[in-house]
Every structure is written in structure tokens, then in C-alpha cells.
Design an enzyme around this catalytic site. Structure first.
Site, PDB file in Angstrom:
ATOM      1  N   HIS A   1       0.818  -1.213   0.000  1.00 11.14           N
ATOM      2  CA  HIS A   1       0.000   0.000   0.000  1.00 11.14           C
ATOM      3  C   HIS A   1       0.853   1.266   0.000  1.00 11.14           C
ATOM      4  O   HIS A   1       0.374   2.336  -0.394  1.00 11.14           O
ATOM      5  CB  HIS A   1      -0.917  -0.010   1.233  1.00 11.14           C
ATOM      6  CG  HIS A   1      -2.291   0.521   0.971  1.00 11.14           C
ATOM      7  ND1 HIS A   1      -2.837   0.650  -0.298  1.00 11.14           N
ATOM      8  CD2 HIS A   1      -3.262   0.966   1.828  1.00 11.14           C
ATOM      9  CE1 HIS A   1      -4.066   1.131  -0.206  1.00 11.14           C
ATOM     10  NE2 HIS A   1      -4.348   1.343   1.067  1.00 11.14           N
ATOM     11  N   ASN A  17      -6.022   6.646   4.645  1.00 14.41           N
ATOM     12  CA  ASN A  17      -7.357   7.202   4.400  1.00 14.41           C
ATOM     13  C   ASN A  17      -7.501   8.679   4.776  1.00 14.41           C
ATOM     14  O   ASN A  17      -8.569   9.259   4.568  1.00 14.41           O
ATOM     15  CB  ASN A  17      -8.433   6.370   5.104  1.00 14.41           C
ATOM     16  CG  ASN A  17      -8.242   6.334   6.607  1.00 14.41           C
ATOM     17  OD1 ASN A  17      -7.233   6.811   7.120  1.00 14.41           O
ATOM     18  ND2 ASN A  17      -9.206   5.783   7.318  1.00 14.41           N
TER      19      ASN A  17
END
Length: 305
Positions: free
Chosen positions: A74, A123
Site C-alpha cells: 500500500h 485514508n
């Protein structure tokens, strides 16, 4: 002290400043140049006076990541930026104004690149990007997001302007913070492949790359930096500092080769036409000489009679 002190012809300048009544010493670089692996790289410390950045067009390259998890799939966007920083011998510095780690370099005489690794979870990376865009007054069409992409095979890379987040929470965060202006930014999408089951996606992206994936990751990192370099070049930027590291765009090389081939063909054609013209001239000259000889012979025959 200000103007006289700043005009002092030395590379390094010690400045006494005061904050909350406590003096401290800051060493500044007048020229902002460092020698790096046989090449000269112009760099700018984040501590320098921000008014200096108004002289340049400013590009922002963001490596989307999960802070504290730098080796995971990620966070591959930040891994790409780490490679670029290493190749240019740049140092990352924590910047509270940007809620992340930043470093900069001068792409050319009129363009500066700011690199950002958000110091936040994926996020909410958008908060860091928004802070940085505002702090440096960067146009959103000069923002590049480096991020992982589940829909591409490992090491496959592409650049896209605007578009949806395709389920990527980091991209979603940036889009929500920048609003409609986010449609103008560019996304450099780094393929990491997709697990066999949809239920494994979260675990998959939060794990480190395996040893078997190492070669594919390195290929992808290089492709990402090449794509960025060539995209900036296509926008009219002088990117010599980057092409020295990552190569020249093959499309441009092909264009140069075609131009050289056409030039060579023209030269050969000119030479060929010159050769034909010369040959015709020589034939004409020979013909004239024969006529003169024929005429002379006839005159002699007449005189002989």
C-alpha cells in the site's frame, strides 16, 4: 545587518534568529547547490525563505502511504519517492506545515519539485496533500499522486489525469480534500496485482512485498520514475536532471532517428541529382567536342580539295 550581511560572498551564512526570546543559529546555503555523484543538483531546504519559491513553477509529487508501514504494498508510492530522493542525494525533513516529510529539488531554471510523504494513515493522506498545496501555492494540475493499483499486474505503470479513485482510499481522501480541482491532478498508478479472493485485499495491501516480488517491484519503481520524467518533458519542461538517471523517452529517440534518416536521404538524393547533372554536363561537353572535331575535319577536307 540584513542587506550587507546577505551580500557577503560566502557559500554558507550563519544567521542569528530568535524565537520566543530564545536565540538559535541557522546555517543557510546562499547558492543552494550540492555536488552529487558527478552531477550538480540544485536543492532547496524547507527551512529556506518561502518567498524564494515564487520564482519557480512548482510541481508536487506525493507518495501515498501508511505512515509507519513503509515497506508494504500500500505504501509503494512512497517507495518510488524514496528511490528518487536517493538517486538525487536528497534528505527528507519533517515539515509540520505539510503534515509529512518533504524534500525539494530544482527541475530546471524555472521549475521546482516538492516531494511529499504524508505522516498520516492512508485514508487521511488528503489532509497532508491539501496542507502542502496551500503552503506552497501549487496548482492542482501540477500535482502527481504515486499510488498502488490492484487492477494492474506487478510492476505495470500508467499515468492518468483525473478520473475515479477506483476504490483507493488514499486517492479518495485527496479528492475529497481538493474537491473538483482534483480532476486536474495526475495519478501515477503502480501495479501490485490482486489476491485471488476479494476478502484478502486488506490483508494483502498491508503486507510487505515478498522476496519473489522484489525484481518486479524494482522494475515498477524505474518505470514510475521514467513515466514521470517523460510526462514532465511532454509538458515542455527541461528534464535533463532526470533523463540522466532514467533515460530518454523512446518515442523522442524514434523521432530523432526518423529526422536523421530523412536528412540522410535528402543528402543522398541531392548527391544523386548532382551526379546526374554532372554526367549530363560531361556528355554535352563531349558531344560538342565531337561536333567541333567533325566540322574541323570537314573543313580540312574542303581545303584539301
Amino acid at each position: 545587518m540584513g542587506s550587507a550581511f546577505r551580500s557577503f560572498p560566502t557559500l554558507l551564512r550563519a544567521v542569528i534568529r530568535s524565537t520566543l526570546g530564545r536565540p538559535f543559529l541557522v546555517i543557510e546555503n546562499d547558492i543552494g547547490i550540492q555536488i552529487s555523484r558527478g552531477k550538480t543538483v540544485k536543492t532547496t531546504s524547507m527551512a529556506n525563505n518561502m518567498s524564494d519559491t515564487t520564482k519557480f513553477k512548482k510541481y508536487l509529487i506525493v507518495g501515498l502511504c501508511n505512515h509507519g508501514m513503509p515497506k508494504t504494498r500500500h505504501s509503494v508510492g512512497a517507495q518510488v519517492l524514496d528511490r528518487l530522493a536517493t538517486d538525487l542525494d536528497l534528505k527528507w525533513a519533517k515539515d509540520k506545515n505539510c503534515a509529512g516529510f518533504t524534500t525539494t529539488f530544482d527541475l530546471n531554471e524555472s521549475a521546482r519539485v516538492i516531494m511529499l510523504k504524508p505522516k498520516q494513515f492512508m485514508n487521511v493522506n488528503g489532509k497532508s496533500v491539501l496542507k502542502t498545496v496551500r503552503h506552497f501555492n501549487i496548482d492542482t494540475d501540477k500535482v502527481y499522486l504515486m499510488h498502488d493499483d490492484l487492477d494492474r499486474a506487478l510492476g505495470k505503470v500508467s499515468i492518468k489525469e483525473g478520473g475515479s479513485a477506483s476504490g483507493h482510499n488514499g486517492v479518495k481522501s485527496v479528492q475529497s480534500m481538493l474537491g473538483s480541482a482534483a480532476d486536474k491532478m495526475f495519478k501515477v498508478r503502480f501495479g501490485i496485482g490482486r489476491p485471488s479472493s476479494r476478502d484478502e485485499v486488506i490483508e494483502y495491501v498491508l503486507k510487505n512485498f515478498t522476496p519473489d516480488e522484489s525484481a518486479g517491484v524494482q522494475v515498477g519503481v524505474l518505470k514510475s520514475l521514467q513515466s514521470l520524467t517523460w510526462h514532465l518533458e511532454a509538458r515542455g519542461e527541461d528534464v535533463l536532471i532526470l533523463t540522466n538517471l532514467y533515460g530518454v523517452n523512446p518515442k523522442i529517440l524514434n523521432q530523432v532517428r526518423k529526422k536523421q534518416q530523412k536528412k540522410k536521404e535528402r543528402v543522398l538524393s541531392d548527391k544523386s541529382q548532382l551526379g546526374i547533372s554532372t554526367a549530363l554536363s560531361e556528355e554535352a561537353s563531349e558531344g560538342q567536342s565531337s561536333e567541333e572535331q567533325l566540322y574541323t575535319g570537314t573543313e580540312e577536307e574542303i581545303k584539301g580539295r
